[in-house]
Design a protein around this motif. Sequence first.
Motif, PDB file in Angstrom:
ATOM      1  N   ARG A   1      63.562  38.708 -25.439  1.00  0.00           N
ATOM      2  CA  ARG A   1      62.320  37.954 -25.323  1.00  0.00           C
ATOM      3  C   ARG A   1      61.819  37.847 -23.885  1.00  0.00           C
ATOM      4  N   VAL A   2      62.701  37.806 -22.916  1.00  0.00           N
ATOM      5  CA  VAL A   2      62.278  37.539 -21.542  1.00  0.00           C
ATOM      6  C   VAL A   2      62.014  38.795 -20.723  1.00  0.00           C
ATOM      7  N   GLY A   3      62.458  39.916 -21.141  1.00  0.00           N
ATOM      8  CA  GLY A   3      62.258  41.137 -20.383  1.00  0.00           C
ATOM      9  C   GLY A   3      63.428  41.413 -19.445  1.00  0.00           C
ATOM     10  N   ARG A   4      63.529  42.657 -19.046  1.00  0.00           N
ATOM     11  CA  ARG A   4      64.673  43.086 -18.245  1.00  0.00           C
ATOM     12  C   ARG A   4      64.703  42.447 -16.868  1.00  0.00           C
ATOM     13  N   ARG A   5      63.552  42.335 -16.216  1.00  0.00           N
ATOM     14  CA  ARG A   5      63.501  41.779 -14.866  1.00  0.00           C
ATOM     15  C   ARG A   5      63.908  40.301 -14.868  1.00  0.00           C
ATOM     16  N   THR A   6      63.402  39.542 -15.823  1.00  0.00           N
ATOM     17  CA  THR A   6      63.760  38.124 -15.918  1.00  0.00           C
ATOM     18  C   THR A   6      65.231  37.965 -16.272  1.00  0.00           C
ATOM     19  N   ALA A   7      65.733  38.793 -17.161  1.00  0.00           N
ATOM     20  CA  ALA A   7      67.158  38.752 -17.509  1.00  0.00           C
ATOM     21  C   ALA A   7      68.009  39.040 -16.273  1.00  0.00           C
ATOM     22  N   ALA A   8      67.599  40.034 -15.482  1.00  0.00           N
ATOM     23  CA  ALA A   8      68.335  40.352 -14.257  1.00  0.00           C
ATOM     24  C   ALA A   8      68.308  39.184 -13.273  1.00  0.00           C
ATOM     25  N   ALA A   9      67.172  38.486 -13.193  1.00  0.00           N
ATOM     26  CA  ALA A   9      67.075  37.318 -12.308  1.00  0.00           C
ATOM     27  C   ALA A   9      68.020  36.210 -12.767  1.00  0.00           C
ATOM     28  N   TRP A  10      68.102  35.986 -14.088  1.00  0.00           N
ATOM     29  CA  TRP A  10      69.020  34.968 -14.600  1.00  0.00           C
ATOM     30  C   TRP A  10      70.471  35.350 -14.315  1.00  0.00           C
ATOM     31  N   ILE A  11      70.779  36.619 -14.412  1.00  0.00           N
ATOM     32  CA  ILE A  11      72.144  37.078 -14.118  1.00  0.00           C
ATOM     33  C   ILE A  11      72.457  36.860 -12.635  1.00  0.00           C
ATOM     34  N   GLU A  12      71.515  37.202 -11.750  1.00  0.00           N
ATOM     35  CA  GLU A  12      71.728  36.961 -10.315  1.00  0.00           C
ATOM     36  C   GLU A  12      71.936  35.482 -10.039  1.00  0.00           C
ATOM     37  N   LEU A  13      71.108  34.653 -10.649  1.00  0.00           N
ATOM     38  CA  LEU A  13      71.237  33.212 -10.461  1.00  0.00           C
ATOM     39  C   LEU A  13      72.590  32.718 -10.969  1.00  0.00           C
ATOM     40  N   GLY A  14      73.012  33.206 -12.113  1.00  0.00           N
ATOM     41  CA  GLY A  14      74.320  32.829 -12.656  1.00  0.00           C
ATOM     42  C   GLY A  14      75.459  33.242 -11.742  1.00  0.00           C
ATOM     43  N   CYS A  15      75.354  34.411 -11.145  1.00  0.00           N
ATOM     44  CA  CYS A  15      76.386  34.872 -10.207  1.00  0.00           C
ATOM     45  C   CYS A  15      76.446  33.980  -8.969  1.00  0.00           C
ATOM     46  N   LEU A  16      75.289  33.578  -8.445  1.00  0.00           N
ATOM     47  CA  LEU A  16      75.255  32.708  -7.271  1.00  0.00           C
ATOM     48  C   LEU A  16      75.849  31.329  -7.591  1.00  0.00           C
ATOM     49  N   VAL A  17      75.495  30.784  -8.752  1.00  0.00           N
ATOM     50  CA  VAL A  17      76.047  29.495  -9.165  1.00  0.00           C
ATOM     51  C   VAL A  17      77.556  29.628  -9.393  1.00  0.00           C
ATOM     52  N   GLY A  18      77.965  30.732  -9.991  1.00  0.00           N
ATOM     53  CA  GLY A  18      79.391  30.982 -10.195  1.00  0.00           C
ATOM     54  C   GLY A  18      80.150  31.057  -8.882  1.00  0.00           C
ATOM     55  N   TYR A  19      79.561  31.719  -7.889  1.00  0.00           N
ATOM     56  CA  TYR A  19      80.186  31.779  -6.557  1.00  0.00           C
ATOM     57  C   TYR A  19      80.321  30.379  -5.969  1.00  0.00           C
ATOM     58  N   TYR A  20      79.258  29.571  -6.076  1.00  0.00           N
ATOM     59  CA  TYR A  20      79.277  28.215  -5.518  1.00  0.00           C
ATOM     60  C   TYR A  20      80.444  27.408  -6.108  1.00  0.00           C
ATOM     61  N   PHE A  21      80.538  27.378  -7.425  1.00  0.00           N
ATOM     62  CA  PHE A  21      81.584  26.589  -8.062  1.00  0.00           C
ATOM     63  C   PHE A  21      82.974  27.190  -7.856  1.00  0.00           C
ATOM     64  N   THR A  22      83.076  28.500  -7.829  1.00  0.00           N
ATOM     65  CA  THR A  22      84.370  29.133  -7.589  1.00  0.00           C
ATOM     66  C   THR A  22      84.852  28.845  -6.173  1.00  0.00           C
ATOM     67  N   SER A  23      83.937  28.806  -5.212  1.00  0.00           N
ATOM     68  CA  SER A  23      84.318  28.466  -3.839  1.00  0.00           C
ATOM     69  C   SER A  23      84.953  27.084  -3.780  1.00  0.00           C
ATOM     70  N   ILE A  24      84.310  26.132  -4.429  1.00  0.00           N
ATOM     71  CA  ILE A  24      84.827  24.759  -4.420  1.00  0.00           C
ATOM     72  C   ILE A  24      86.162  24.680  -5.167  1.00  0.00           C
ATOM     73  N   ALA A  25      86.244  25.315  -6.312  1.00  0.00           N
ATOM     74  CA  ALA A  25      87.477  25.260  -7.108  1.00  0.00           C
ATOM     75  C   ALA A  25      88.633  25.948  -6.390  1.00  0.00           C
ATOM     76  N   ALA A  26      88.384  27.130  -5.829  1.00  0.00           N
ATOM     77  CA  ALA A  26      89.448  27.855  -5.134  1.00  0.00           C
ATOM     78  C   ALA A  26      89.922  27.087  -3.903  1.00  0.00           C
ATOM     79  N   ALA A  27      88.987  26.518  -3.157  1.00  0.00           N
ATOM     80  CA  ALA A  27      89.371  25.726  -1.990  1.00  0.00           C
ATOM     81  C   ALA A  27      90.187  24.513  -2.417  1.00  0.00           C
ATOM     82  N   GLY A  28      89.812  23.892  -3.511  1.00  0.00           N
ATOM     83  CA  GLY A  28      90.571  22.752  -4.028  1.00  0.00           C
ATOM     84  C   GLY A  28      91.979  23.140  -4.439  1.00  0.00           C
ATOM     85  N   MET A  29      92.119  24.296  -5.067  1.00  0.00           N
ATOM     86  CA  MET A  29      93.453  24.751  -5.472  1.00  0.00           C
ATOM     87  C   MET A  29      94.328  25.043  -4.253  1.00  0.00           C
ATOM     88  N   VAL A  30      93.759  25.701  -3.253  1.00  0.00           N
ATOM     89  CA  VAL A  30      94.514  25.976  -2.022  1.00  0.00           C
ATOM     90  C   VAL A  30      94.935  24.666  -1.374  1.00  0.00           C
TER      91      VAL A  30
END
Length: 175
Positions: free
Chosen positions: A3-32
């Motif tokens: 429904r959203v088109g390839r470009r919009t889907a790619a933007a959502w994937i990029e956004l998800g990756c950035l959010v994933g990096y943000y939370f993984t940074s905090i979680a990994a630092a907490g584990m260390v």
Amino acid sequence: WRRVGRRTAAAWIELGCLVGYYFTSIAAAGMVTNVIKWTVGRSRPLRFAEDGVLALSPISFGFEHVSFPSGHTTTAAAGATALVLILGARPGLVATAILYVLTIGLSRIMVGAHYPSDVLAGMFVGTTVAFLLAHWLAACGVVFQGRPDGTLMPRTVAIRRVFWAWLRRLVPSSG
């Protein structure tokens, strides 16, 4: 996704990756940080009268013996570093991030939960983990890309294209 088109889907994937990096940074630092806390077992300032400054109880899991490094400061530093790497190292953003981390660190000292060295170690762990994770992701070709000068840049081609297309539709050109 159809429904959203390839470009919009790619933007959502990029956004998800950035959010994933943000939370993984905090979680990994907490584990260390937790592994270091449990391994070192430094007594908190509330036990200063009994233990002194450098009292260690290795492999200790009790609240009174997990002072080094500061978990709150680690989390603040990892989150602030991740945001600066995602949004770009603009002077105002960097100054705000530093002020935020210093405020969290000073609050931990003021309430008697940590020594200054615990806070400095937390800043180091949080910043280092977020920075190393970003460089590792860039080496893998996801989330970030390296620039010729060695700095990192988030991969946001689709996000920028979708944003500018949306802005052009919102504000039609006069002509």
